[in-house]
Motif scaffolding. Structure first.
Motif, PDB file in Angstrom:
ATOM      1  N   ASN A  73       0.825  -1.208   0.000  1.00 20.47           N
ATOM      2  CA  ASN A  73       0.000   0.000   0.000  1.00 20.47           C
ATOM      3  C   ASN A  73       0.857   1.255   0.000  1.00 20.47           C
ATOM      4  O   ASN A  73       0.502   2.260  -0.633  1.00 20.47           O
ATOM      5  CB  ASN A  73      -0.933  -0.001   1.219  1.00 20.47           C
ATOM      6  N   ASN A  74       1.987   1.204   0.706  1.00 16.00           N
ATOM      7  CA  ASN A  74       2.890   2.345   0.755  1.00 16.00           C
ATOM      8  C   ASN A  74       3.423   2.666  -0.634  1.00 16.00           C
ATOM      9  O   ASN A  74       3.420   3.816  -1.080  1.00 16.00           O
ATOM     10  CB  ASN A  74       4.039   2.047   1.722  1.00 16.00           C
ATOM     11  N   PHE A  75       3.884   1.646  -1.327  1.00 17.83           N
ATOM     12  CA  PHE A  75       4.418   1.838  -2.680  1.00 17.83           C
ATOM     13  C   PHE A  75       3.328   2.363  -3.607  1.00 17.83           C
ATOM     14  O   PHE A  75       3.549   3.288  -4.395  1.00 17.83           O
ATOM     15  CB  PHE A  75       4.972   0.519  -3.218  1.00 17.83           C
ATOM     16  N   ALA A  76       2.133   1.777  -3.501  1.00 17.63           N
ATOM     17  CA  ALA A  76       1.031   2.181  -4.370  1.00 17.63           C
ATOM     18  C   ALA A  76       0.640   3.638  -4.125  1.00 17.63           C
ATOM     19  O   ALA A  76       0.379   4.398  -5.072  1.00 17.63           O
ATOM     20  CB  ALA A  76      -0.170   1.266  -4.151  1.00 17.63           C
ATOM     21  N   THR A  77       0.613   4.035  -2.852  1.00 13.16           N
ATOM     22  CA  THR A  77       0.234   5.404  -2.513  1.00 13.16           C
ATOM     23  C   THR A  77       1.193   6.414  -3.117  1.00 13.16           C
ATOM     24  O   THR A  77       0.787   7.477  -3.613  1.00 13.16           O
ATOM     25  CB  THR A  77       0.206   5.582  -0.974  1.00 13.16           C
ATOM     26  N   VAL A  78       2.476   6.083  -3.105  1.00  9.19           N
ATOM     27  CA  VAL A  78       3.492   7.011  -3.616  1.00  9.19           C
ATOM     28  C   VAL A  78       3.495   7.081  -5.139  1.00  9.19           C
ATOM     29  O   VAL A  78       3.579   8.169  -5.726  1.00  9.19           O
ATOM     30  CB  VAL A  78       4.896   6.592  -3.111  1.00  9.19           C
ATOM     31  N   PHE A  79       3.344   5.926  -5.802  1.00 11.64           N
ATOM     32  CA  PHE A  79       3.601   5.894  -7.245  1.00 11.64           C
ATOM     33  C   PHE A  79       2.371   5.729  -8.145  1.00 11.64           C
ATOM     34  O   PHE A  79       2.445   6.007  -9.342  1.00 11.64           O
ATOM     35  CB  PHE A  79       4.602   4.776  -7.562  1.00 11.64           C
ATOM     36  N   PRO A  81      -0.276   7.635  -8.434  1.00 15.04           N
ATOM     37  CA  PRO A  81      -0.674   8.870  -9.120  1.00 15.04           C
ATOM     38  C   PRO A  81       0.056   9.072 -10.455  1.00 15.04           C
ATOM     39  O   PRO A  81      -0.425   9.784 -11.335  1.00 15.04           O
ATOM     40  CB  PRO A  81      -0.276   9.957  -8.108  1.00 15.04           C
ATOM     41  N   ILE A  82       1.210   8.429 -10.596  1.00 19.69           N
ATOM     42  CA  ILE A  82       1.973   8.526 -11.849  1.00 19.69           C
ATOM     43  C   ILE A  82       1.707   7.322 -12.736  1.00 19.69           C
ATOM     44  O   ILE A  82       1.410   7.460 -13.923  1.00 19.69           O
ATOM     45  CB  ILE A  82       3.485   8.611 -11.554  1.00 19.69           C
ATOM     46  N   SER A  83       1.771   6.138 -12.147  1.00 19.05           N
ATOM     47  CA  SER A  83       1.674   4.908 -12.937  1.00 19.05           C
ATOM     48  C   SER A  83       0.245   4.535 -13.293  1.00 19.05           C
ATOM     49  O   SER A  83       0.007   3.800 -14.251  1.00 19.05           O
ATOM     50  CB  SER A  83       2.285   3.740 -12.151  1.00 19.05           C
ATOM     51  N   GLY A  84      -0.719   5.053 -12.542  1.00 16.74           N
ATOM     52  CA  GLY A  84      -2.072   4.550 -12.659  1.00 16.74           C
ATOM     53  C   GLY A  84      -2.216   3.348 -11.737  1.00 16.74           C
ATOM     54  O   GLY A  84      -1.248   2.900 -11.117  1.00 16.74           O
ATOM     55  N   THR A  85      -3.409   2.806 -11.638  1.00 20.31           N
ATOM     56  CA  THR A  85      -3.671   1.705 -10.718  1.00 20.31           C
ATOM     57  C   THR A  85      -2.861   0.465 -11.081  1.00 20.31           C
ATOM     58  O   THR A  85      -2.871   0.024 -12.231  1.00 20.31           O
ATOM     59  CB  THR A  85      -5.162   1.342 -10.713  1.00 20.31           C
ATOM     60  N   LEU A  86      -2.167  -0.054 -10.091  1.00 21.93           N
ATOM     61  CA  LEU A  86      -1.420  -1.295 -10.279  1.00 21.93           C
ATOM     62  C   LEU A  86      -2.342  -2.481 -10.028  1.00 21.93           C
ATOM     63  O   LEU A  86      -3.139  -2.464  -9.089  1.00 21.93           O
ATOM     64  CB  LEU A  86      -0.232  -1.351  -9.315  1.00 21.93           C
ATOM     65  N   SER A  87      -2.249  -3.494 -10.852  1.00 26.78           N
ATOM     66  CA  SER A  87      -3.077  -4.684 -10.672  1.00 26.78           C
ATOM     67  C   SER A  87      -2.611  -5.463  -9.447  1.00 26.78           C
ATOM     68  O   SER A  87      -1.518  -5.231  -8.921  1.00 26.78           O
ATOM     69  CB  SER A  87      -2.999  -5.574 -11.908  1.00 26.78           C
ATOM     70  N   LYS A  88      -3.425  -6.403  -9.023  1.00 31.19           N
ATOM     71  CA  LYS A  88      -3.073  -7.239  -7.885  1.00 31.19           C
ATOM     72  C   LYS A  88      -1.783  -8.009  -8.138  1.00 31.19           C
ATOM     73  O   LYS A  88      -0.911  -8.085  -7.269  1.00 31.19           O
ATOM     74  CB  LYS A  88      -4.213  -8.224  -7.582  1.00 31.19           C
ATOM     75  N   SER A  89      -1.643  -8.560  -9.346  1.00 33.92           N
ATOM     76  CA  SER A  89      -0.434  -9.328  -9.668  1.00 33.92           C
ATOM     77  C   SER A  89       0.796  -8.428  -9.717  1.00 33.92           C
ATOM     78  O   SER A  89       1.892  -8.836  -9.312  1.00 33.92           O
ATOM     79  CB  SER A  89      -0.607 -10.063 -11.000  1.00 33.92           C
ATOM     80  N   GLU A  90       0.627  -7.186 -10.203  1.00 34.49           N
ATOM     81  CA  GLU A  90       1.754  -6.248 -10.240  1.00 34.49           C
ATOM     82  C   GLU A  90       2.186  -5.874  -8.822  1.00 34.49           C
ATOM     83  O   GLU A  90       3.386  -5.790  -8.529  1.00 34.49           O
ATOM     84  CB  GLU A  90       1.372  -4.994 -11.027  1.00 34.49           C
ATOM     85  N   ARG A  91       1.220  -5.678  -7.940  1.00 35.55           N
ATOM     86  CA  ARG A  91       1.543  -5.365  -6.547  1.00 35.55           C
ATOM     87  C   ARG A  91       2.256  -6.545  -5.893  1.00 35.55           C
ATOM     88  O   ARG A  91       3.206  -6.368  -5.136  1.00 35.55           O
ATOM     89  CB  ARG A  91       0.264  -5.038  -5.765  1.00 35.55           C
ATOM     90  N   GLU A  92       1.777  -7.732  -6.168  1.00 33.95           N
ATOM     91  CA  GLU A  92       2.390  -8.932  -5.583  1.00 33.95           C
ATOM     92  C   GLU A  92       3.812  -9.127  -6.080  1.00 33.95           C
ATOM     93  O   GLU A  92       4.704  -9.489  -5.307  1.00 33.95           O
ATOM     94  CB  GLU A  92       1.530 -10.153  -5.907  1.00 33.95           C
ATOM     95  N   ASP A  93       4.044  -8.885  -7.377  1.00 40.35           N
ATOM     96  CA  ASP A  93       5.398  -9.005  -7.932  1.00 40.35           C
ATOM     97  C   ASP A  93       6.346  -8.017  -7.258  1.00 40.35           C
ATOM     98  O   ASP A  93       7.494  -8.354  -6.925  1.00 40.35           O
ATOM     99  CB  ASP A  93       5.380  -8.770  -9.439  1.00 40.35           C
ATOM    100  N   ILE A  94       5.859  -6.788  -7.081  1.00 39.15           N
ATOM    101  CA  ILE A  94       6.669  -5.760  -6.428  1.00 39.15           C
ATOM    102  C   ILE A  94       6.966  -6.163  -4.991  1.00 39.15           C
ATOM    103  O   ILE A  94       8.099  -6.057  -4.505  1.00 39.15           O
ATOM    104  CB  ILE A  94       5.946  -4.392  -6.466  1.00 39.15           C
ATOM    105  N   SER A  95       5.943  -6.661  -4.298  1.00 46.64           N
ATOM    106  CA  SER A  95       6.098  -7.063  -2.904  1.00 46.64           C
ATOM    107  C   SER A  95       7.080  -8.220  -2.752  1.00 46.64           C
ATOM    108  O   SER A  95       7.963  -8.195  -1.883  1.00 46.64           O
ATOM    109  CB  SER A  95       4.735  -7.463  -2.327  1.00 46.64           C
TER     110      SER A  95
END
Length: 239
Positions: A73-79, A81-95
């Motif tokens: 959630n921290n990463f999503a909150t920061v980025f 607004p630029i990247s657009g909504t990250l999918s669940k799989s994209e968030r999981e890959d990042i995590s």
């Protein structure tokens, strides 16, 4: 007389051997409890050994999941607004990539402070991952490509994730370890658990926070994050 003395020496040696063996066994058991807890918590290893020796494995699972979700959630909150909504799989890959890097870079040692028959006090010296600097490097990479970014577009999402993975490759632990105390006690079944009545620092989430961010408190982490952002914006304004 000689035989009598010889017997006394033999008995003394046996008593001494028993005494030191008992001390060694206790010390090894304390070290096993302390290191097993940390290895399970930080590196997700020795799962079966942990279940055998500790009684609060479900608490660990819950807290670890909460921290992992906080990082996402921290990463999503920061980025986002630029990247657009990250999918669940994209968030999981990042995590997953982040947690793997944290485990590779962060480390710990410990000092046993107090022991009794059923309790242990330990101080973990945690040299955690520099998460604030990772975010800062990602932002710096984005600024270099700001002319190419159209917020919310497919291209923007690619630039954001590329900036992140490039920063992740160059990431490291913090320079200075932080100390976090923990208390353990045995229950009626002779299994160990975290004694959270002793100190707020004993909470699993606080130990994980130190390991994953290199900071002991939220305020320290937020201060480091602001320093990273200010450094990046200052550098950008001088160009």
């Amino acid at each position: 007389m000689f035989k009598h003395k010889k017997k006394l020496v033999l008995v003394f040696c046996m008593i001494a051997l028993f005494f030191f063996s008992g001390c060694s066994s206790k010390g090894e058991n304390v070290d096993k409890v302390v290191s097993l807890f940390a290895n399970r918590l930080f590196y997700d290893t020795q799962v079966d050994d942990y279940k055998e020796m500790f009684s609060d494995s479900q608490l660990y699972n819950k807290r670890a999941q909460e921290v992992e979700e906080d990082l996402q959630n921290n990463f999503a909150t920061v980025f986002e607004p630029i990247s657009g909504t990250l999918s669940k799989s994209e968030r999981e890959d990042i995590s997953i990539s982040l947690i793997d890097k944290i485990r590779d870079k962060a480390s710990y040692s410990y000092t046993i402070d107090e022991t009794t028959k059923n309790t242990i006090k330990v101080t973990y010296h945690i040299k955690g991952f520099d998460y604030a600097h990772l975010v800062g490097m990602t932002m710096s990479n984005l600024i270099k490509n700001e002319d190419k970014i159209e917020p919310g577009s497919v291209g923007a999402k690619h630039i954001v994730t590329s900036a992140y993975y490039d920063a992740l490759e160059k990431s490291s632990s913090v320079d200075k370890a932080v100390d976090v105390s923990a208390y353990f006690k045995q229950d009626n079944n002779k299994k160990w658990l975290v004694d959270k009545t002793k100190s707020k620092e004993t909470d699993i989430q606080n130990l994980l926070f130190a390991f994953m961010t290199g900071k002991k408190y939220d305020d320290d982490y937020e201060k480091k994050m602001l320093e990273e952002i200010n450094q990046i914006t200052t550098q950008d304004s001088t160009k």
